[in-house]
Motif scaffolding. Structure first.
Motif, PDB file in Angstrom:
ATOM      1  N   GLU A  67       0.825  -1.210   0.000  1.00 31.13           N
ATOM      2  CA  GLU A  67       0.000   0.000   0.000  1.00 31.13           C
ATOM      3  C   GLU A  67       0.858   1.258   0.000  1.00 31.13           C
ATOM      4  OE1 GLU A  67      -3.056  -0.025   2.964  1.00 31.13           O
ATOM      5  OE2 GLU A  67      -3.817  -1.972   2.275  1.00 31.13           O
ATOM      6  N   VAL A  68       1.934   1.221   0.788  1.00 29.46           N
ATOM      7  CA  VAL A  68       2.820   2.397   0.818  1.00 29.46           C
ATOM      8  C   VAL A  68       3.454   2.583  -0.558  1.00 29.46           C
ATOM      9  CG1 VAL A  68       4.987   3.285   1.756  1.00 29.46           C
ATOM     10  CG2 VAL A  68       3.257   2.330   3.288  1.00 29.46           C
ATOM     11  N   SER A  69       3.884   1.477  -1.167  1.00 29.91           N
ATOM     12  CA  SER A  69       4.607   1.619  -2.429  1.00 29.91           C
ATOM     13  C   SER A  69       3.708   2.195  -3.522  1.00 29.91           C
ATOM     14  CB  SER A  69       5.193   0.275  -2.865  1.00 29.91           C
ATOM     15  OG  SER A  69       4.136  -0.585  -3.257  1.00 29.91           O
ATOM     16  N   TRP A  70       2.439   1.787  -3.572  1.00 36.61           N
ATOM     17  CA  TRP A  70       1.651   2.336  -4.672  1.00 36.61           C
ATOM     18  C   TRP A  70       1.176   3.758  -4.422  1.00 36.61           C
ATOM     19  CZ3 TRP A  70      -1.952  -2.275  -3.745  1.00 36.61           C
ATOM     20  CH2 TRP A  70      -3.031  -1.938  -2.913  1.00 36.61           C
ATOM     21  N   SER A  71       1.450   4.279  -3.228  1.00 36.83           N
ATOM     22  CA  SER A  71       1.213   5.707  -3.023  1.00 36.83           C
ATOM     23  C   SER A  71       2.490   6.497  -3.266  1.00 36.83           C
ATOM     24  CB  SER A  71       0.743   5.981  -1.591  1.00 36.83           C
ATOM     25  OG  SER A  71      -0.372   5.184  -1.297  1.00 36.83           O
ATOM     26  N   VAL A  72       3.593   5.959  -2.724  1.00 39.41           N
ATOM     27  CA  VAL A  72       4.820   6.758  -2.725  1.00 39.41           C
ATOM     28  C   VAL A  72       5.474   6.792  -4.108  1.00 39.41           C
ATOM     29  CG1 VAL A  72       7.165   6.863  -1.823  1.00 39.41           C
ATOM     30  CG2 VAL A  72       5.246   6.500  -0.273  1.00 39.41           C
ATOM     31  N   PHE A  75       3.772   9.144  -6.451  1.00 40.41           N
ATOM     32  CA  PHE A  75       3.994  10.509  -5.954  1.00 40.41           C
ATOM     33  C   PHE A  75       5.364  11.014  -6.371  1.00 40.41           C
ATOM     34  CE2 PHE A  75       5.769  13.178  -2.532  1.00 40.41           C
ATOM     35  CZ  PHE A  75       4.954  14.284  -2.690  1.00 40.41           C
TER      36      PHE A  75
END
Ligand code: HEC
Ligand SMILES: [Cu+2]
Length: 315
Positions: A67-72, A75
């Motif tokens: 989840e973090v990777s597909w936001s960061v 970005f």
């Protein structure tokens, strides 16, 4: 790529090529980021549609790293594009020193271009390739917008305001110029052409054009004809500030402001002197706004700019 697909006009400047690359890669990035989402929307809509026998249990399934990777990651990618785009934005607003100055006055419904040596053109603008060109622009009547698709440049021209735009043409050729701001009945035909020429051809073209002398020379002539010297020259009977050394200096105004005498300041000092009277003088300077056109104001400004380095001028 946009050009190969016929989606963009020819590119005649380094800026145009850069901007096309930016647009293309940004589109690719968005397709990569947005494409899977759209595919999944359709996939889930069909798979879990009403009445379909399918396992609808929804056990919690958290993968924090995913989840973090597909936001960061998206970005950071978009931030990268932002930085590149911001740099380009600043570049096109910072003309390099030594750019060739050309002045532009728009009026319903034509463009008037004036080369530094005084040659004037209507609707056509000839420039040498490989040489930065700086346009100082204003309008005689309403808002117009100078749009040169091949350079990917567009800038509004405002009455009583100077705006700027600069470019370096890279590819010889003739490219359309359009007005991109609705400006009245004949807006649709307000256009022209940018002719980019090899420097030797440009020099030949320029020497074949009639010139009434440089802008500053024409300005000196106007200064005489309008009797500005009756007040401003040394020894005049009326007290008016000397214009030698004025350009680029700081001026204290009667209303307490302190401003730098740049092109816009000189323009306003001539066109609407009473909006910015100089401290310590009577406001007897005539308003030249309705008397002379913007092209004449540009000439006077060029002349006063030239007086910058006259010995004995003010600091
Ligand atoms: C009747 C006298 C008179 C005439 C004619 C006149 N001026 Fe002035 N001008 C003044 C006075 C007085 C000031 C200072 C007060 C003010 O700013 O209104 C001034 C201010 C200026 C300033 C601002 C100077 C500064 O120190 O910031 C400029 C630029 C200028 N005039 C240019 C011109 C030009 C160009 C012409 C001719 C088209 C002209 N003037 C004609 C009297 C005159
Ligand atoms: Cu227009």
């Amino acid at each position: 790529m946009l050009r190969l697909l016929g989606l963009a006009p020819p590119a005649a400047s380094a800026h145009a090529a850069q901007l096309d690359a930016l647009t293309t890669w940004f589109t690719v990035l968005l397709a990569l980021l947005g494409g899977p989402v759209i595919v999944l929307i359709f996939f889930f809509a069909i798979r879990y549609r009403r009445g379909k026998e399918v396992n609808r249990a929804h056990p919690p399934n958290r993968k924090v790293a995913l989840e973090v990777s597909w936001s960061v990651i998206p970005f950071l990618l978009i931030l990268g594009f932002f930085i590149v785009a911001a740099r380009m934005f600043y570049e096109i607003h910072e003309p390099p020193a030594g750019a060739m100055p050309i002045s532009v006055v728009a009026k319903q419904w034509m463009w008037k271009f004036q080369h530094p040596e005084g040659q004037g053109e209507i609707n056509m603008l000839h420039v040498p390739t490989g040489q930065p060109v700086r346009l100082t622009m204003t309008s005689q009547d309403v808002i117009h917008s100078l749009y040169i698709p091949a350079l990917r440049l567009k800038q509004d021209l405002l009455p009583r305001r100077y705006t700027e735009m600069w470019f370096t043409a890279t590819k010889p050729g003739t490219y359309p110029i359009r007005c991109a701001e609705f400006c009245g009945t004949d807006h649709a035909v307000m256009g022209g052409g940018l002719v980019a020429m090899r420097p030797d051809e440009y020099a030949r073209w320029l020497s074949g054009q009639a010139s009434g002398g440089s802008l500053a020379t024409a300005g000196a002539e106007l200064y005489r004809r309008l009797s500005c010297g009756a007040c401003h020259d040394a020894g005049a009977a009326v007290a008016a500030p000397p214009l030698a050394g004025l350009y680029g200096s700081r001026v204290r105004l009667a209303d307490g402001r302190s401003v730098v005498a740049d092109d816009q300041y000189l323009h306003d000092a001539i066109v609407t002197p009473n909006t910015q009277a100089v401290a310590g003088y009577r406001t007897i300077m005539p308003t030249y706004g309705g008397v002379i056109g913007e092209d004449d104001v540009l000439k006077l400004v060029a002349r006063i700019r030239e007086l910058k380095n006259v010995p004995g001028g003010r600091q």
